[in-house]
Design a protein around this motif. Structure first.
Motif, PDB file in Angstrom:
ATOM      1  N   ARG A   1     -43.244 -35.498  -5.713  1.00 15.50           N
ATOM      2  CA  ARG A   1     -42.605 -36.583  -6.459  1.00 15.50           C
ATOM      3  C   ARG A   1     -42.470 -37.833  -5.601  1.00 15.50           C
ATOM      4  N   ALA A   2     -42.031 -37.637  -4.360  1.00 15.96           N
ATOM      5  CA  ALA A   2     -41.863 -38.781  -3.453  1.00 15.96           C
ATOM      6  C   ALA A   2     -43.208 -39.456  -3.196  1.00 15.96           C
ATOM      7  N   ARG A   3     -44.247 -38.643  -3.005  1.00 14.85           N
ATOM      8  CA  ARG A   3     -45.580 -39.194  -2.778  1.00 14.85           C
ATOM      9  C   ARG A   3     -46.064 -39.951  -4.002  1.00 14.85           C
ATOM     10  N   LEU A   4     -45.800 -39.409  -5.187  1.00 10.11           N
ATOM     11  CA  LEU A   4     -46.218 -40.055  -6.423  1.00 10.11           C
ATOM     12  C   LEU A   4     -45.476 -41.366  -6.635  1.00 10.11           C
ATOM     13  N   GLU A   5     -44.175 -41.355  -6.384  1.00 13.11           N
ATOM     14  CA  GLU A   5     -43.386 -42.579  -6.563  1.00 13.11           C
ATOM     15  C   GLU A   5     -43.749 -43.648  -5.533  1.00 13.11           C
ATOM     16  N   ALA A   6     -44.149 -43.212  -4.346  1.00  9.89           N
ATOM     17  CA  ALA A   6     -44.537 -44.166  -3.300  1.00  9.89           C
ATOM     18  C   ALA A   6     -45.914 -44.766  -3.579  1.00  9.89           C
TER      19      ALA A   6
ATOM     20  N   ARG B   1     -53.049 -37.863 -12.319  1.00 10.87           N
ATOM     21  CA  ARG B   1     -54.208 -36.957 -12.306  1.00 10.87           C
ATOM     22  C   ARG B   1     -54.571 -36.545 -10.882  1.00 10.87           C
ATOM     23  N   GLU B   2     -54.469 -37.489  -9.969  1.00 10.74           N
ATOM     24  CA  GLU B   2     -54.784 -37.206  -8.570  1.00 10.74           C
ATOM     25  C   GLU B   2     -53.824 -36.159  -7.997  1.00 10.74           C
ATOM     26  N   VAL B   3     -52.529 -36.334  -8.274  1.00 17.02           N
ATOM     27  CA  VAL B   3     -51.542 -35.360  -7.784  1.00 17.02           C
ATOM     28  C   VAL B   3     -51.769 -34.019  -8.447  1.00 17.02           C
ATOM     29  N   GLN B   4     -52.056 -34.021  -9.747  1.00 13.59           N
ATOM     30  CA  GLN B   4     -52.276 -32.769 -10.467  1.00 13.59           C
ATOM     31  C   GLN B   4     -53.477 -32.001  -9.921  1.00 13.59           C
ATOM     32  N   SER B   5     -54.472 -32.709  -9.445  1.00  8.88           N
ATOM     33  CA  SER B   5     -55.658 -32.032  -8.915  1.00  8.88           C
ATOM     34  C   SER B   5     -55.567 -31.781  -7.407  1.00  8.88           C
ATOM     35  N   SER B   6     -54.443 -32.147  -6.795  1.00  7.03           N
ATOM     36  CA  SER B   6     -54.306 -31.984  -5.347  1.00  7.03           C
ATOM     37  C   SER B   6     -54.060 -30.526  -4.963  1.00  7.03           C
TER      38      SER B   6
ATOM     39  N   HIS C   1     -35.185 -18.642  -5.220  1.00  3.03           N
ATOM     40  CA  HIS C   1     -36.613 -18.832  -4.945  1.00  3.03           C
ATOM     41  C   HIS C   1     -37.005 -20.287  -5.177  1.00  3.03           C
ATOM     42  N   ALA C   2     -36.564 -20.846  -6.297  1.00  5.17           N
ATOM     43  CA  ALA C   2     -36.912 -22.229  -6.618  1.00  5.17           C
ATOM     44  C   ALA C   2     -36.326 -23.189  -5.590  1.00  5.17           C
ATOM     45  N   ALA C   3     -35.086 -22.968  -5.202  1.00  2.00           N
ATOM     46  CA  ALA C   3     -34.448 -23.862  -4.228  1.00  2.00           C
ATOM     47  C   ALA C   3     -35.142 -23.781  -2.869  1.00  2.00           C
ATOM     48  N   ALA C   4     -35.587 -22.597  -2.504  1.00  6.60           N
ATOM     49  CA  ALA C   4     -36.187 -22.417  -1.183  1.00  6.60           C
ATOM     50  C   ALA C   4     -37.672 -22.779  -1.137  1.00  6.60           C
ATOM     51  N   LYS C   5     -38.410 -22.450  -2.178  1.00  8.59           N
ATOM     52  CA  LYS C   5     -39.868 -22.583  -2.123  1.00  8.59           C
ATOM     53  C   LYS C   5     -40.438 -23.666  -3.031  1.00  8.59           C
ATOM     54  N   LEU C   6     -39.885 -23.813  -4.231  1.00 10.78           N
ATOM     55  CA  LEU C   6     -40.479 -24.735  -5.198  1.00 10.78           C
ATOM     56  C   LEU C   6     -39.941 -26.158  -5.081  1.00 10.78           C
ATOM     57  N   ASP C   7     -38.635 -26.280  -5.001  1.00 11.06           N
ATOM     58  CA  ASP C   7     -38.023 -27.613  -5.001  1.00 11.06           C
ATOM     59  C   ASP C   7     -38.477 -28.499  -3.841  1.00 11.06           C
ATOM     60  N   PRO C   8     -38.565 -27.978  -2.610  1.00 10.90           N
ATOM     61  CA  PRO C   8     -39.042 -28.858  -1.531  1.00 10.90           C
ATOM     62  C   PRO C   8     -40.475 -29.357  -1.760  1.00 10.90           C
ATOM     63  N   LYS C   9     -41.345 -28.488  -2.250  1.00 15.33           N
ATOM     64  CA  LYS C   9     -42.730 -28.899  -2.516  1.00 15.33           C
ATOM     65  C   LYS C   9     -42.788 -29.900  -3.662  1.00 15.33           C
ATOM     66  N   ALA C  10     -42.010 -29.649  -4.710  1.00 15.38           N
ATOM     67  CA  ALA C  10     -41.997 -30.569  -5.845  1.00 15.38           C
ATOM     68  C   ALA C  10     -41.411 -31.920  -5.450  1.00 15.38           C
ATOM     69  N   GLU C  11     -40.386 -31.903  -4.635  1.00 18.26           N
ATOM     70  CA  GLU C  11     -39.773 -33.159  -4.174  1.00 18.26           C
ATOM     71  C   GLU C  11     -40.769 -33.964  -3.325  1.00 18.26           C
ATOM     72  N   ALA C  12     -41.522 -33.291  -2.479  1.00 16.67           N
ATOM     73  CA  ALA C  12     -42.525 -33.987  -1.663  1.00 16.67           C
ATOM     74  C   ALA C  12     -43.598 -34.609  -2.543  1.00 16.67           C
TER      75      ALA C  12
END
Length: 124
Positions: free
Chosen positions: A117-122, A28-33, A104-115
């Motif tokens: 995800r990494a924050r959520l998993e950490a 929920r915290e990530v979703q509202s970030s 577009h997804a590889a350049a703009k979306l995937d890096p943000k989503a990966e960040a």
């Protein structure tokens, strides 16, 4: 005579797969970030206008096919008419949009989503 087997649950055991409360709170915290909101805006600002443009282009083709038969029947080259050319252009447009979205997804979306995800998993 029927034999009854062990009691089987009606569905999967959701208690075994439910996320702990802490994980749910992190989701929920990530979703509202702000980062998640930016990711959604980036995706929507690309996908929605492009979808609207493609659906309009497709409807134009359908309307021309129904109401502009003479125009669509105009010969372009040999046995190839305008309807055939526009029909092939529909396929070409579909593949171009898929390629463009992939870039577009590889350049703009995937890096943000990966960040995110990494924050959520950490657990941050």
């Amino acid at each position: 005579m029927t034999t009854e087997g062990p009691d089987e649950p009606d569905g999967p055991d959701v208690t075994a797969t439910a996320a702990p409360t802490g994980a749910a709170d992190r989701f929920r915290e990530v979703q509202s970030s702000a980062e998640f909101g930016e990711l959604r805006r980036t995706q929507r600002s690309f996908a929605f206008p492009l979808t609207l443009a493609f659906v309009s282009w497709y409807l134009l083709y359908v309307l021309l096919s129904n109401y502009a038969g003479d125009f669509m029947g105009t010969t372009v080259l040999g046995n190839i008419n305008v309807a055939f050319v526009l029909g092939l252009a529909q396929f070409l447009t579909t593949f171009l949009i898929a390629w463009w979205y992939s870039r577009h997804a590889a350049a703009k979306l995937d890096p943000k989503a990966e960040a995110l995800r990494a924050r959520l998993e950490a657990g941050e």
